[in-house]
Design a protein around this motif. Structure first.
Motif, mmCIF file in Angstrom:
data_model
loop_
_atom_site.group_PDB
_atom_site.id
_atom_site.type_symbol
_atom_site.label_atom_id
_atom_site.label_comp_id
_atom_site.label_asym_id
_atom_site.label_seq_id
_atom_site.Cartn_x
_atom_site.Cartn_y
_atom_site.Cartn_z
ATOM 1 N N PRO A 43 10.236 10.648 -10.184
ATOM 2 C CA PRO A 43 10.783 11.161 -11.449
ATOM 3 C C PRO A 43 12.297 10.969 -11.535
ATOM 4 O O PRO A 43 12.828 10.824 -12.620
ATOM 5 C CB PRO A 43 10.400 12.647 -11.430
ATOM 6 N N ASP A 44 12.966 10.977 -10.388
ATOM 7 C CA ASP A 44 14.408 10.711 -10.389
ATOM 8 C C ASP A 44 14.654 9.612 -9.349
ATOM 9 O O ASP A 44 14.989 9.889 -8.195
ATOM 10 C CB ASP A 44 15.171 11.998 -10.056
ATOM 11 N N PHE A 45 14.461 8.374 -9.772
ATOM 12 C CA PHE A 45 14.523 7.267 -8.808
ATOM 13 C C PHE A 45 15.909 7.125 -8.167
ATOM 14 O O PHE A 45 16.007 6.983 -6.942
ATOM 15 C CB PHE A 45 14.070 5.958 -9.478
ATOM 16 N N PRO A 46 17.018 7.200 -8.978
ATOM 17 C CA PRO A 46 18.340 7.094 -8.325
ATOM 18 C C PRO A 46 18.522 8.137 -7.220
ATOM 19 O O PRO A 46 19.112 7.847 -6.178
ATOM 20 C CB PRO A 46 19.326 7.322 -9.474
ATOM 21 N N ALA A 47 17.968 9.328 -7.427
ATOM 22 C CA ALA A 47 18.100 10.369 -6.389
ATOM 23 C C ALA A 47 17.302 9.976 -5.148
ATOM 24 O O ALA A 47 17.733 10.210 -4.008
ATOM 25 C CB ALA A 47 17.606 11.716 -6.933
ATOM 26 N N PHE A 48 16.147 9.344 -5.366
ATOM 27 C CA PHE A 48 15.332 8.911 -4.219
ATOM 28 C C PHE A 48 16.058 7.798 -3.448
ATOM 29 O O PHE A 48 16.090 7.793 -2.216
ATOM 30 C CB PHE A 48 13.964 8.425 -4.709
ATOM 31 N N ASP A 58 5.261 1.172 -12.210
ATOM 32 C CA ASP A 58 4.371 1.825 -13.146
ATOM 33 C C ASP A 58 3.381 0.748 -13.628
ATOM 34 O O ASP A 58 3.789 -0.178 -14.350
ATOM 35 C CB ASP A 58 5.206 2.371 -14.319
ATOM 36 N N ALA A 59 2.148 0.825 -13.186
ATOM 37 C CA ALA A 59 1.101 -0.130 -13.592
ATOM 38 C C ALA A 59 1.515 -1.588 -13.368
ATOM 39 O O ALA A 59 1.197 -2.453 -14.181
ATOM 40 C CB ALA A 59 0.691 0.110 -15.050
ATOM 41 N N TYR A 60 2.234 -1.836 -12.295
ATOM 42 C CA TYR A 60 2.664 -3.208 -11.912
ATOM 43 C C TYR A 60 3.547 -3.863 -12.967
ATOM 44 O O TYR A 60 3.552 -5.088 -13.108
ATOM 45 C CB TYR A 60 1.448 -4.091 -11.603
ATOM 46 N N LYS A 61 4.300 -3.037 -13.673
ATOM 47 C CA LYS A 61 5.202 -3.583 -14.690
ATOM 48 C C LYS A 61 6.579 -3.798 -14.058
ATOM 49 O O LYS A 61 7.180 -2.846 -13.531
ATOM 50 C CB LYS A 61 5.316 -2.618 -15.887
ATOM 51 N N ASP A 62 7.068 -5.036 -14.145
ATOM 52 C CA ASP A 62 8.378 -5.358 -13.580
ATOM 53 C C ASP A 62 9.453 -4.433 -14.134
ATOM 54 O O ASP A 62 9.453 -4.102 -15.323
ATOM 55 C CB ASP A 62 8.767 -6.802 -13.950
ATOM 56 N N PHE A 63 10.396 -4.078 -13.290
ATOM 57 C CA PHE A 63 11.566 -3.275 -13.650
ATOM 58 C C PHE A 63 11.178 -1.890 -14.177
ATOM 59 O O PHE A 63 11.835 -1.332 -15.052
ATOM 60 C CB PHE A 63 12.457 -4.026 -14.668
ATOM 61 N N THR A 64 10.070 -1.374 -13.643
ATOM 62 C CA THR A 64 9.726 0.037 -13.895
ATOM 63 C C THR A 64 9.441 0.669 -12.531
ATOM 64 O O THR A 64 9.172 -0.046 -11.563
ATOM 65 C CB THR A 64 8.447 0.200 -14.744
ATOM 66 N N VAL A 65 9.503 2.000 -12.470
ATOM 67 C CA VAL A 65 9.009 2.714 -11.289
ATOM 68 C C VAL A 65 8.003 3.747 -11.772
ATOM 69 O O VAL A 65 8.116 4.255 -12.888
ATOM 70 C CB VAL A 65 10.137 3.403 -10.486
ATOM 71 N N ASN A 66 7.059 4.034 -10.915
ATOM 72 C CA ASN A 66 6.040 5.017 -11.264
ATOM 73 C C ASN A 66 6.722 6.367 -11.545
ATOM 74 O O ASN A 66 7.304 6.971 -10.645
ATOM 75 C CB ASN A 66 5.073 5.119 -10.069
ATOM 76 N N GLY A 120 0.805 -1.219 0.000
ATOM 77 C CA GLY A 120 0.000 0.000 0.000
ATOM 78 C C GLY A 120 0.841 1.272 0.000
ATOM 79 O O GLY A 120 0.352 2.325 -0.373
ATOM 80 N N TYR A 121 2.147 1.186 0.395
ATOM 81 C CA TYR A 121 2.992 2.377 0.257
ATOM 82 C C TYR A 121 3.101 2.652 -1.240
ATOM 83 O O TYR A 121 3.487 1.763 -2.004
ATOM 84 C CB TYR A 121 4.411 2.147 0.786
ATOM 85 N N ARG A 122 2.772 3.870 -1.640
ATOM 86 C CA ARG A 122 2.710 4.147 -3.063
ATOM 87 C C ARG A 122 3.574 5.340 -3.460
ATOM 88 O O ARG A 122 4.337 5.284 -4.408
ATOM 89 C CB ARG A 122 1.241 4.402 -3.460
ATOM 90 N N THR A 123 3.442 6.401 -2.706
ATOM 91 C CA THR A 123 4.102 7.636 -3.115
ATOM 92 C C THR A 123 5.460 7.768 -2.415
ATOM 93 O O THR A 123 5.708 7.129 -1.390
ATOM 94 C CB THR A 123 3.241 8.850 -2.733
ATOM 95 N N ALA A 124 6.287 8.648 -2.984
ATOM 96 C CA ALA A 124 7.578 8.918 -2.344
ATOM 97 C C ALA A 124 7.322 9.413 -0.918
ATOM 98 O O ALA A 124 8.049 9.072 0.020
ATOM 99 C CB ALA A 124 8.344 9.958 -3.158
ATOM 100 N N GLU A 125 6.244 10.194 -0.767
ATOM 101 C CA GLU A 125 5.901 10.732 0.554
ATOM 102 C C GLU A 125 5.562 9.611 1.534
ATOM 103 O O GLU A 125 5.923 9.663 2.721
ATOM 104 C CB GLU A 125 4.697 11.687 0.415
ATOM 105 N N ASP A 126 4.854 8.578 1.048
ATOM 106 C CA ASP A 126 4.537 7.432 1.915
ATOM 107 C C ASP A 126 5.826 6.845 2.504
ATOM 108 O O ASP A 126 5.909 6.541 3.697
ATOM 109 C CB ASP A 126 3.829 6.314 1.130
#
Ligand code: GLC
Length: 654
Positions: free
Chosen positions: A215-220, A202-210, A170-176
């Protein structure tokens, strides 16, 4: 001594890695019948204990019930269930003699362990194509160690993976994610890992992030690392069917998906909707799928959990079409028989994980079409192997955290497991305890359950008691299902109690890590049933709610509600230790025998074996912050302990 027997034309599962000559004839113990498939029969003596079966239901002693090795996506682990997520076909019959059997067979295999007739053990399967390994030894422990020496070294995780991890579906957002980390850090609740369930994709697609949320996953990832948090994303087995999605396109083009008999890609619904399954039993497809983990590794990720890899099927294109026809017939009043309304309900319930679907698709193995149901139990193993083999190529200098839901013996070399979708039930706390030594016997050392329970609403006392067991399990993760009561440890009254229990884990990591590494490097057990160490003690042999951990301690968690303590059996004199909420440690020497020991909700008990001691550090809030200069020895005076340690990152030499 280990002897190998061959029946028919077995599939090479690669569970055993030591090559052995095949013996002539049948084993000297038990009898084999090949009249209908394969059946092995063995007469058990009254006092024999049957150990093994890894991740399975019920007790440490498996006698008196039946079990079916069939990796199953079933979240209702009630006492009657015969299959869970793993298929671990190793058993030991231990009494006056000690003999182990490994049935290396990747399809459904039935163990009737004194269920039909109390002294009779039968192991049977539909096709007489298998290797049978027979291991004789001086004790159950000896048989186990011999078995472990031929299946290859258990997976070794990075040291950070001995810290605590928080998860929630259920954790979805960066804020979560930020909120959880901030609360843990602000409350000084120790933590090293934060798990990302399916909603990060992203829509439950393996090896993707929403892309909107990250928007900058490595930074997160780096932002989390700066707070000493490792993000651990989930990877599911099914690849979403979506034009333009690179993994789908590549898989289709490369012929890497499991196929129907007619050569078209088999389609089944899981979280993303319709998906294809990567054919991880095919070496080329396995290499391709494994290489995809690099998408996240190169973003800084250093841990994963592989899920839905039985593989779980909500429904297939075929089964939904069949249901559609049935519904039409039902509405037209054309369903025969007296109970059409009941049949309708049953049809709906039977859609998921239907055996018919597992017969509808094939693997391409060395140019041969192999129907999935005949090798069903190897899917999760090979999905995790895909990742493990890729890590060795992509990150050879680094250990990567990996654990899986589904497994077969052999997978223990590539990852650990968690025991799937348990419930917030006291009985599942006890089941968790009992599964641990059996898993270790089958090579799975990095193991743990969803602490607090996955399904249902937990309670504060259950969360605390389960955490007091989790203090000792190599994988220590609080995970719960979407829609259940919030279960992060800061959600409860008197957070100090949770802080204290988590802190005890970190105090014990120098010992737990050392014992884990000794067990992994020496093909030994981290958790042992009492009967392995005290084989001549009849009470110890029957004790199922206490375990030995490593070579120095025994654990005896409280697993009943409203109990202020429990009875414990000491096979020999031991030192009863309690980590008290004020940070102090109480010790008391207790003689051999039965004792009632008081254990409050905010205390962690353990027992140090006579003449031994363990290293204990000061509490820390993350693994890298554990200060080894604070380590002191706890236990018997003049005892010595040899502590194993290393950088926790470099993969040890094979
Ligand atoms: C499965 C997993 C569980 C996860 C859920 C959503 O039920 O076992 O751990 O939270 O899927 O991904």
């Amino acid at each position: 001594m280990i002897q190998k027997y061959r029946y028919g034309n077995p599939f090479d599962t690669e569970a055993i890695i030591t090559s052995m000559e095949t013996a002539e004839g049948d084993p000297a113990v038990g009898s084999i019948s090949l009249s209908e498939g394969f059946t092995f029969s063995y007469t058990m003596a009254d006092a024999d204990i049957v150990y093994g079966l890894g991740e399975s239901n019920r007790g440490i002693n498996k006698r008196g019930y039946r079990y079916v090795s069939h990796c199953a996506d079933d979240p209702n682990h009630t006492e009657d269930k015969v299959s869970l997520y793993g298929a671990h076909n190793f058993i030991i019959i231990s009494g006056k003699t000690h003999v182990g059997f490994f049935f290396d067979y990747p399809g459904d295999l039935c163990f009737d362990i004194g269920y039909t007739r109390q002294s009779l053990l039968t192991v049977s399967c539909a096709d007489a194509d298998l290797f049978l390994y027979v291991i004789t030894g001086t004790s159950a422990y000896d048989v186990t160690k011999q078995f472990r020496s031929v299946i290859g070294r258990s997976y070794i995780p990075p040291k950070f993976a001995f810290g605590f991890g928080q998860s929630r579906w259920g954790y979805r957002t960066a804020e979560d994610f930020r909120t959880v980390v901030t609360k843990y850090r602000n409350e000084h609740l120790p933590i090293d890992m934060l798990y990302m369930d399916i909603d990060y994709m992203d829509a439950y697609k393996d090896f993707t992030v929403n892309p909107e949320e990250f928007p900058d996953f490595p930074a997160f990832v780096a932002e989390m690392q700066a707070q000493k948090i490792h993000l651990v994303p989930i990877i599911d087995a099914g690849v979403k069917i979506e034009d333009g999605y690179d993994i789908y396109e590549e898989g289709k083009k490369g012929g890497y998906f499991c196929k129907r008999e007619d050569g078209t890609d088999f389609a089944a619904a899981v979280w993303p909707g319709m998906t294809h399954f990567p054919d991880v039993l095919n070496p080329d497809a396995r290499e391709w799928f494994g290489s995809k983990y690099d998408v996240l590794l190169s973003a800084g990720i250093d841990g994963f959990w592989n899920d839905m890899n039985e593989p779980a099927i909500f429904y297939s294109e075929e089964s939904i079409a069949e249901l559609d026809t049935f519904l039409q017939d039902y509405l037209d009043g054309k369903v025969e028989g007296t109970q059409p309304h009941w049949i309708l309900g049953t049809q709906l319930g039977a859609l998921a994980n239907n055996p018919a679907d597992y017969r509808r698709f094939y693997h391409n193995i060395n140019g041969q079409q192999v129907r999935h149901d005949t090798v069903h139990n190897l899917f999760g193993y090979n999905m995790t192997r895909a990742a493990g083999e890729a890590f060795a190529r992509l990150a050879p200098d680094k250990r990567i955290l990996m654990f899986s839901r589904s497994s077969y013996i052999g997978m223990h070399r590539y990852g650990g497991i968690w025991t799937g979708d348990n419930k917030s039930w006291w009985s599942h706390l006890l089941l968790n305890l009992k599964q641990l030594p059996s898993l270790n016997m089958c090579g799975f050392l990095y193991v743990g359950a969803d602490l607090g329970g996955f399904g249902c609403d937990t309670t504060r006392d259950l969360a605390l008691r389960w955490l007091a067991l989790g203090v000792f399990t190599p994988l220590m993760r609080n995970h719960t299902a979407i829609g259940t009561r919030e279960q992060e440890y800061y959600q409860f009254e008197d957070i100090a109690d949770f802080r204290h229990l988590l802190g005890v884990r970190y105090r014990l990591i120098p010992y737990l890590y050392s014992e884990y590494m000794k067990a992994a490097l020496g093909n030994d057990l981290y958790f042992k049933p009492l009967g392995f160490v005290y084989p001549d003690d009849a009470i110890a042999r029957e004790t199922e709610d206490q375990l030995l951990l490593g070579n120095e301690i025994m654990i005896a968690p409280v697993y009943t509600q409203n109990a202020s303590g429990r009875y414990v059996y000491l096979p020999e004199e031991m030192m009863f230790v309690k980590f008290l909420p004020d940070g102090s440690i109480s010790t008391e020497i207790l003689p051999q025998g039965v004792h009632y020991v008081k254990i409050a909700l905010n205390e962690v008990p353990l027992f140090i074996r006579k003449g031994r001691c363990i290293p204990v550090a000061d509490a820390a809030e993350s693994v890298p912050e554990i200060d080894s200069s604070t380590i002191q020895m706890l236990g018997y005076e003049d005892a010595a302990y040899e502590r194993y340690d290393d950088d926790g990152v470099t993969p040890p030499e094979i």
